[in-house]
Motif scaffolding. Sequence first.
Motif, PDB file in Angstrom:
ATOM      1  N   GLN A 212     -40.041 -25.779 -15.321  1.00 35.75           N
ATOM      2  CA  GLN A 212     -39.969 -25.922 -13.866  1.00 35.75           C
ATOM      3  C   GLN A 212     -39.554 -24.603 -13.217  1.00 35.75           C
ATOM      4  OE1 GLN A 212     -37.389 -29.113 -11.646  1.00 35.75           O
ATOM      5  NE2 GLN A 212     -36.151 -27.272 -11.910  1.00 35.75           N
ATOM      6  N   ARG A 213     -40.400 -24.102 -12.314  1.00 40.31           N
ATOM      7  CA  ARG A 213     -39.995 -22.928 -11.554  1.00 40.31           C
ATOM      8  C   ARG A 213     -39.136 -23.329 -10.368  1.00 40.31           C
ATOM      9  NH1 ARG A 213     -44.064 -18.751  -8.474  1.00 40.31           N
ATOM     10  NH2 ARG A 213     -44.499 -20.652  -7.292  1.00 40.31           N
ATOM     11  N   THR A 214     -39.600 -24.330  -9.613  1.00 35.29           N
ATOM     12  CA  THR A 214     -38.891 -24.752  -8.409  1.00 35.29           C
ATOM     13  C   THR A 214     -38.688 -26.258  -8.440  1.00 35.29           C
ATOM     14  OG1 THR A 214     -39.984 -22.981  -7.162  1.00 35.29           O
ATOM     15  CG2 THR A 214     -38.893 -24.705  -5.887  1.00 35.29           C
ATOM     16  N   PRO A 215     -37.473 -26.747  -8.272  1.00 37.39           N
ATOM     17  CA  PRO A 215     -37.258 -28.199  -8.189  1.00 37.39           C
ATOM     18  C   PRO A 215     -38.017 -28.784  -6.996  1.00 37.39           C
ATOM     19  CG  PRO A 215     -35.173 -27.022  -8.443  1.00 37.39           C
ATOM     20  CD  PRO A 215     -36.212 -25.989  -8.139  1.00 37.39           C
ATOM     21  N   GLN A 216     -38.402 -30.048  -7.105  1.00 41.07           N
ATOM     22  CA  GLN A 216     -39.207 -30.688  -6.067  1.00 41.07           C
ATOM     23  C   GLN A 216     -38.473 -31.889  -5.469  1.00 41.07           C
ATOM     24  OE1 GLN A 216     -42.091 -29.448  -5.133  1.00 41.07           O
ATOM     25  NE2 GLN A 216     -42.533 -28.026  -6.798  1.00 41.07           N
ATOM     26  N   TYR A 217     -38.787 -32.140  -4.202  1.00 41.97           N
ATOM     27  CA  TYR A 217     -38.403 -33.407  -3.587  1.00 41.97           C
ATOM     28  C   TYR A 217     -39.518 -34.404  -3.897  1.00 41.97           C
ATOM     29  CZ  TYR A 217     -34.997 -30.847  -0.663  1.00 41.97           C
ATOM     30  OH  TYR A 217     -33.958 -30.073  -0.205  1.00 41.97           O
ATOM     31  N   VAL A 218     -39.249 -35.346  -4.776  1.00 46.15           N
ATOM     32  CA  VAL A 218     -40.263 -36.326  -5.180  1.00 46.15           C
ATOM     33  C   VAL A 218     -39.820 -37.708  -4.695  1.00 46.15           C
ATOM     34  CG1 VAL A 218     -41.526 -37.360  -7.095  1.00 46.15           C
ATOM     35  CG2 VAL A 218     -40.829 -34.948  -7.208  1.00 46.15           C
ATOM     36  N   THR A 219     -40.681 -38.357  -3.937  1.00 43.14           N
ATOM     37  CA  THR A 219     -40.413 -39.719  -3.484  1.00 43.14           C
ATOM     38  C   THR A 219     -41.420 -40.667  -4.126  1.00 43.14           C
ATOM     39  OG1 THR A 219     -41.788 -39.421  -1.504  1.00 43.14           O
ATOM     40  CG2 THR A 219     -39.429 -38.919  -1.302  1.00 43.14           C
ATOM     41  N   PRO A 220     -41.079 -41.937  -4.264  1.00 42.29           N
ATOM     42  CA  PRO A 220     -41.987 -42.872  -4.953  1.00 42.29           C
ATOM     43  C   PRO A 220     -43.271 -43.100  -4.164  1.00 42.29           C
ATOM     44  CG  PRO A 220     -39.753 -43.771  -4.799  1.00 42.29           C
ATOM     45  CD  PRO A 220     -39.804 -42.588  -3.895  1.00 42.29           C
ATOM     46  N   ALA A 221     -44.364 -43.259  -4.902  1.00 44.83           N
ATOM     47  CA  ALA A 221     -45.628 -43.662  -4.277  1.00 44.83           C
ATOM     48  C   ALA A 221     -45.633 -45.166  -4.033  1.00 44.83           C
ATOM     49  CB  ALA A 221     -46.800 -43.274  -5.175  1.00 44.83           C
ATOM     50  N   GLN A 222     -44.984 -45.903  -4.918  1.00 49.59           N
ATOM     51  CA  GLN A 222     -45.002 -47.365  -4.916  1.00 49.59           C
ATOM     52  C   GLN A 222     -46.430 -47.879  -5.078  1.00 49.59           C
ATOM     53  OE1 GLN A 222     -42.320 -48.536  -5.489  1.00 49.59           O
ATOM     54  NE2 GLN A 222     -40.634 -47.746  -4.268  1.00 49.59           N
ATOM     55  N   GLN A 223     -47.050 -47.444  -6.167  1.00 57.95           N
ATOM     56  CA  GLN A 223     -48.401 -47.873  -6.505  1.00 57.95           C
ATOM     57  C   GLN A 223     -48.433 -49.377  -6.760  1.00 57.95           C
ATOM     58  OE1 GLN A 223     -51.497 -47.608  -6.341  1.00 57.95           O
ATOM     59  NE2 GLN A 223     -52.230 -46.276  -8.020  1.00 57.95           N
ATOM     60  N   VAL A 352     -36.708 -27.268 -18.717  1.00 56.62           N
ATOM     61  CA  VAL A 352     -36.350 -25.850 -18.730  1.00 56.62           C
ATOM     62  C   VAL A 352     -36.483 -25.321 -17.308  1.00 56.62           C
ATOM     63  CG1 VAL A 352     -36.948 -23.547 -19.561  1.00 56.62           C
ATOM     64  CG2 VAL A 352     -37.091 -25.515 -21.111  1.00 56.62           C
ATOM     65  N   ALA A 353     -35.399 -24.798 -16.757  1.00 55.71           N
ATOM     66  CA  ALA A 353     -35.423 -24.196 -15.424  1.00 55.71           C
ATOM     67  C   ALA A 353     -35.798 -22.726 -15.575  1.00 55.71           C
ATOM     68  CB  ALA A 353     -34.070 -24.336 -14.747  1.00 55.71           C
ATOM     69  N   LEU A 354     -37.006 -22.376 -15.150  1.00 59.22           N
ATOM     70  CA  LEU A 354     -37.522 -21.034 -15.420  1.00 59.22           C
ATOM     71  C   LEU A 354     -36.756 -19.930 -14.703  1.00 59.22           C
ATOM     72  CD1 LEU A 354     -41.354 -21.768 -15.410  1.00 59.22           C
ATOM     73  CD2 LEU A 354     -39.926 -21.160 -17.373  1.00 59.22           C
ATOM     74  N   ARG A 355     -36.094 -20.249 -13.629  1.00 55.19           N
ATOM     75  CA  ARG A 355     -35.314 -19.219 -12.941  1.00 55.19           C
ATOM     76  C   ARG A 355     -34.065 -18.848 -13.746  1.00 55.19           C
ATOM     77  NH1 ARG A 355     -37.864 -18.474  -8.227  1.00 55.19           N
ATOM     78  NH2 ARG A 355     -38.873 -20.252  -7.200  1.00 55.19           N
ATOM     79  N   GLU A 356     -33.656 -19.753 -14.633  1.00 57.00           N
ATOM     80  CA  GLU A 356     -32.503 -19.492 -15.500  1.00 57.00           C
ATOM     81  C   GLU A 356     -32.935 -19.097 -16.909  1.00 57.00           C
ATOM     82  OE1 GLU A 356     -30.187 -23.062 -15.447  1.00 57.00           O
ATOM     83  OE2 GLU A 356     -30.142 -23.169 -13.247  1.00 57.00           O
ATOM     84  N   GLU A 357     -34.096 -19.576 -17.322  1.00 58.63           N
ATOM     85  CA  GLU A 357     -34.582 -19.348 -18.675  1.00 58.63           C
ATOM     86  C   GLU A 357     -36.088 -19.039 -18.619  1.00 58.63           C
ATOM     87  OE1 GLU A 357     -35.036 -21.790 -22.914  1.00 58.63           O
ATOM     88  OE2 GLU A 357     -33.757 -22.607 -21.336  1.00 58.63           O
ATOM     89  N   PRO A 358     -36.450 -17.846 -18.233  1.00 54.63           N
ATOM     90  CA  PRO A 358     -37.874 -17.519 -18.029  1.00 54.63           C
ATOM     91  C   PRO A 358     -38.648 -17.442 -19.343  1.00 54.63           C
ATOM     92  CG  PRO A 358     -36.517 -15.572 -17.752  1.00 54.63           C
ATOM     93  CD  PRO A 358     -35.568 -16.726 -17.872  1.00 54.63           C
ATOM     94  N   ILE A 359     -39.954 -17.695 -19.241  1.00 48.54           N
ATOM     95  CA  ILE A 359     -40.846 -17.523 -20.386  1.00 48.54           C
ATOM     96  C   ILE A 359     -41.048 -16.033 -20.620  1.00 48.54           C
ATOM     97  CG2 ILE A 359     -43.198 -17.882 -21.245  1.00 48.54           C
ATOM     98  CD1 ILE A 359     -43.253 -20.495 -19.610  1.00 48.54           C
TER      99      ILE A 359
END
Length: 558
Positions: A212-223, A352-359
Amino acid sequence: MNATIGNGVKADFDAVIVGAGFSGLYTLHKLRELGLNVRVFERGNGLGGTWFWNRYPGLQCDTETISYSFTFSPELYRGWTWSRRFAPQPEILDYANYVADRLDLRKDIQFETAVEHAHYDDADNVWRISLSDGSTVTATYFVTASGPLSTANLPRIAELDSFAGEVYHTAQWPERPVDFTGKRVAIIGTGSSGAQAICAIADKVDQLVVFQRTPQYVTPAQQRLISVEEMQDRKDNLDQLVEEMRNSSFGAPGTSTDRSAFEDTPEQREKVFEAAWEWGAQAFALATYKDLTTNEEANAMAADFVRGKISQIVQDPETARKLMPDYLFGTKRPIKVDGYYEAFNRENVHLVALREEPIVQATTGGLRTSEKEYEFDAIIFATGFDAITGTLFRMDIRGRDGIALRDKWDDGVNVKTLLGVGTSEFPNMFVVQGPQSPSVMANFLFGIQLNVDWITGLIGYLVKNEIAVCEVTREGEDAWSDHCQALAENTLLLKTESWWTGANIAEKPRPKYFQTYLGGVKEYADQTKRVADRGYPGFALTPRVSGRATDDLVTARL
């Protein structure tokens, strides 16, 4: 018919359209209604556009399918029944084929043929179009319907070619089935495609590592499944649905509100946010409060609610910390996926947070970061697209005096259009869902209808009035681009880097003007109608005289 070009020679086609996605299909239908001779060139071996190329596990529409449908024909709308609230990719591809068959469009589509060069011939007033099969055709009108999300973005990772396992990109997924059962899989990217893929394969793989480069705001779709009664109600009340879509900001029901976050108490806001979270779809981002993307204090209320949900759902505090976004809510594309945060509670899923642990680089067995080496059987790039301009720049499009579109737009820095449909120095060229149209900020199929109806209305006007050349004026594109930028500056969207501004590609220049119209589909429809009603101000129109274009420009000003 075949339009006569400036020197009296007939063009091969009245119009050439690039792309057989939904934009291309509807443009073909509307231009054929005008009696024009039209050909669509599609690089894939099937139609559907982005829904043809993107077929990764978990892919589904994030607009409710009762709205993600063409509404221009009641018969067409009522002849199709969706199975789910958010249609999965195979069903959307089936729908595209249904549309093509019902409208008898295939006979004018040439598959497995890419447009490589499109050059405007000033002397003959014709577009000369070179194709991947080695042939060249001419057309009076050149219409790009290739879409804003059709060129994959593949990040540069050192030594990637040395990796011995399988490599996939969500935007270039193979047609054959891919089975990840029991495999060690990496997913790089946590935008919409990454989030969907994570949730789809987490319970099938042996090990899933999410980079993950940037954390996301994820809300449910409620499929959920759509009941027969609900679908029939929409078919019976199509006029009402269209009216709701036309009067909304996003082009779909339930995507607008006039209420401010400051009108409610904290307790009331909590209930509003919770209800929207449970309802799903676009409700949380678009239908809770009108000022979430214009007022930082109101925005923080929504952001804090989502961060609170992450704390409640994710069991490991360190993983929860990594998943916490710290930027303004809604200033990146809102993501709607069921079970996203819950997936990180699984023992086989690691973040893995890429800003803390880059490839650092790829290896024969997997990926090496700054901290350790991970071994994988497969790597999935869910890194999105070179959005908005990427596909346009991939084609060698040249206007007056041989100027390349990439150069005219300064490699994306200085993109200017009028209404998102055309740009100066590129006569008789039209862009469907182009830069500075509602495009990715609206229900895409409804936006396509608005865009294509207007473009084909203009082309019909040109044919009826024997106008040989239609070209956006500099004054017209300057005024529209300034307007789009002013709208963006009245929001919070410019405070966060996102793929809307090209920030997902490190080497991509940042644009001077925001590349999407943010006034909403109702205001956009009203604006385009005013332009048409006033005789197309902002366009220089050159009439045909005895088979030749004159130099007597009929030019209206914005």
